[in-house]
Structures are given as C-alpha cells and as structure tokens.
Enzyme design. Sequence first.
Site, PDB file in Angstrom:
ATOM      1  N   ARG A  38       0.756  -0.662   4.830  1.00 52.66           N
ATOM      2  CA  ARG A  38       1.476   0.604   4.728  1.00 52.66           C
ATOM      3  C   ARG A  38       2.796   0.516   5.497  1.00 52.66           C
ATOM      4  NH1 ARG A  38      -4.052   2.044   5.179  1.00 52.66           N
ATOM      5  NH2 ARG A  38      -4.796   3.366   3.482  1.00 52.66           N
ATOM      6  N   ARG A  83     -13.555   9.911   3.993  1.00 47.33           N
ATOM      7  CA  ARG A  83     -14.220   8.677   3.539  1.00 47.33           C
ATOM      8  C   ARG A  83     -15.358   8.319   4.483  1.00 47.33           C
ATOM      9  NH1 ARG A  83      -8.461   5.811   2.119  1.00 47.33           N
ATOM     10  NH2 ARG A  83      -8.526   6.081  -0.154  1.00 47.33           N
TER      11      ARG A  83
END
Length: 332
Positions: free
Chosen positions: A106, A169
């Site tokens: 990222r 998650r």
Amino acid sequence: MSVKELLIQNVHKEEHSHAHNKITVVGVGAVGMACAISILMKDLADELALVDVIEDKLRGEMLDLQHGSLFLRTPKIVSGKDYSVTAHSKLVIITAGARQQEGESRLNLVQRNVNIFKFIIPNVVKYSPDCTLLVVSNPVDILTYVAWKISGFPKHRVIGSGCNLDSARFRYLMGEKLGIHSLSCHGWIIGEHGDSSVPVWSGVNVAGVSLKALYPDLGTDADKEHWKEVHKQVVDSAYEVIKLKGYTSWAIGLSVADLAETIMKNLKRVHPISTMVKGMYGIHNDVFLSVPCVLGYSGITDVVKMTLKSEEEEKLRKSADTLWGIQKELQF
Ligand SMILES: NC(=O)c1ccc[n+]([C@@H]2O[C@H](COP(=O)([O-])OP(=O)(O)OC[C@H]3O[C@@H](n4cnc5c(N)ncnc54)[C@H](O)[C@@H]3O)[C@@H](O)[C@H]2O)c1
C-alpha cells in the site's frame, strides 16, 4: 395543457432548496461503486453524487443506479466531472486513485495518490466546506494525513477508514473459529491499516468473557491453537483477494457504509478508524492511525483510551515512525 398539468394541480411551489443529507463518492471504481450501492441500500442519503475523471464510466454507473430507483429510497443520484455536483454534501468519501497491483504494498502507491488528492481535495472543500471527509484510498493512513493537510479542515472532520475493515475481517475469522456470528465476536485491530496493524489480544472477547484470560497463550508464539494466524490472515486477506479477483470491493463497501450510517445518523458508535494520534501512546508526529473513535454527525468526538501492553504501544510508535518517514518527504 400538458399531461402533467392535466394530472396534477400544484398547491405549493417549493423554493429551490438543496439536499439535507447528501453523500458524495469520489472515484467510481470497484471500491467507490461498492460504497455507493451499500450506502443506497441503507437509505442513508437524500442525494448521492458521484465524481470521477472517466466520463463514460461515470455516466454509465450513474444511469445504472438511477434505473434501480424503484428499489431504492434515495430520490436523487447525480454525477459529474465538475465538483459543483457535490455541493452541500455532509459526507464526502474518497475512493479515487490508483489501486494496488498484485503484490504491491500500500505504501508504494503513495506519491501517485498524493498527486490525485492535490486536485480532488480543494475542489471538495470549495463546494462542501462543512463536510466530513472519509478517506478510503490507499495507503489510507498517509492519504488521510494528506487530505487533512490540503483541506485545512479540523482534525475531527478528516477520517480514514483505517482498520475498520481489518477489524471486521478479524471478527469474521474469529467467528469462523468459534462458530459464533461476527457481531458477537469482539476484537480490535488498531494502528496502520494493512501490513503493520496491531491486534489487541487483551480485548478479544465473547459476551465479555476475555479469551486471553481463559487462555493466556492467545496470540503468542506458544499458542497451540495458532490464533496469531487469524491476524496474519487479516493482513494477507487483501493480497489474497486481489490475487484471486483483481481488487477488493464488497467488504470495504459494506464497512464504509457502516461508517456512513454512524455519521449520518449521529449514532456515536465506536469504530477503529484512522485519526490524528499525535500526543497519544508517545507519538510525537502528525500521523493518522486507527484507534477506537466515537463517531457522529460532526466527525470524531472522542477516542477511547485502550490499555495497551508496552509491546503493542511500541508497535504503534514504530508504525507512526514509518508513516512519518514517508510523509515528511511528500510534496504538496
Ligand atoms: N481502505 C481500505 O480498506 C481499502 C480497501 C480496498 C481498496 N482501497 C483503495 O481504494 C482505492 C480505489 O480502489 P479501486 O479498486 O476502486 O480502484 P479502481 O482503479 O477500480 O478505481 C479508482 C477510480 O478512481 C478514479 N480516479 C483516478 N483519478 C481520479 C481523480 N483525480 N478524480 C476522480 N477520480 C479519479 C479512476 O478513474 C477510477 O475509476 C485504491 O487506492 C485502493 O487501494 C482501500
């Protein structure tokens, strides 16, 4: 007389007034559209505006959503390359930008997306000076800082989606391990969204029963049940999904709509989202990291002070140093 005049008699001329609960999504890629449909399905706005630089795709997405109007309760869906369509938004969600390539971190994305933000943010601010900005584009913590710097907004109105998805998650995977729905599985992932996120094992619980108190090896290398793997899976999940389908979209869209609901309805729920953490946990620089934040109509009003272990605090400071190392090199 027109059919309309034959059919209806006007009893009150509405003065031209703007929307009261308008949401804008900037970027109509996979993530932006997942956010848009999730927000529409939750009836959170009286107007939804979409912005992108690819005009055909933008108009196509707008028309496709408008054609679903019968099944929605958001009466106005607009789009345009020109930011005037975003005027009077309460919430502006930024999903525009280059996305991670397979295997790309990222952080690698950063300068590409900073340049895009230098165009987007001033335009958003011009038309909605009182909005709350919710940044989703990656690397989200750095770009939230970038949006804060460029916008000149107070820090409570510039938010990064941060670890909201990571924590979701985690709670899903925890639920799978225990056979209990995610809603009843509590656990907080904080810090940097992505590779160096920090699981707070001491807070993991079901019905207030601490898993760490029941089983002190939880999350350690000595743990025979390998709970640490659950966090590793969280970190790996974006890479796995991107490898399989090319991008991630549904879970981030749903998690952003959950944040939008808290903001638009002033719910004051607590979310693990990216906020300015200077002065917390021994962090001295202007960095944005996820901590549990009380969220409402005016943005982030409070931060919950988590009791962290010294090694967890150390991890947060390390992330903060890494982020600051990148941020101080950025050209605005
Ligand atoms: N925070 C999270 O948890 C999370 C999760 C998934 C993806 N993301 C990030 O979200 C971003 C978008 O991902 P995606 O899969 O939708 O990418 P995508 O390539 O499908 O869409 C990006 C869109 O941004 C548009 N765009 C580019 N420059 C623009 C500009 N100046 N103004 C307006 N629009 C512009 C593009 O035209 C494109 O439609 C990426 O940075 C990705 O890494 C974040």
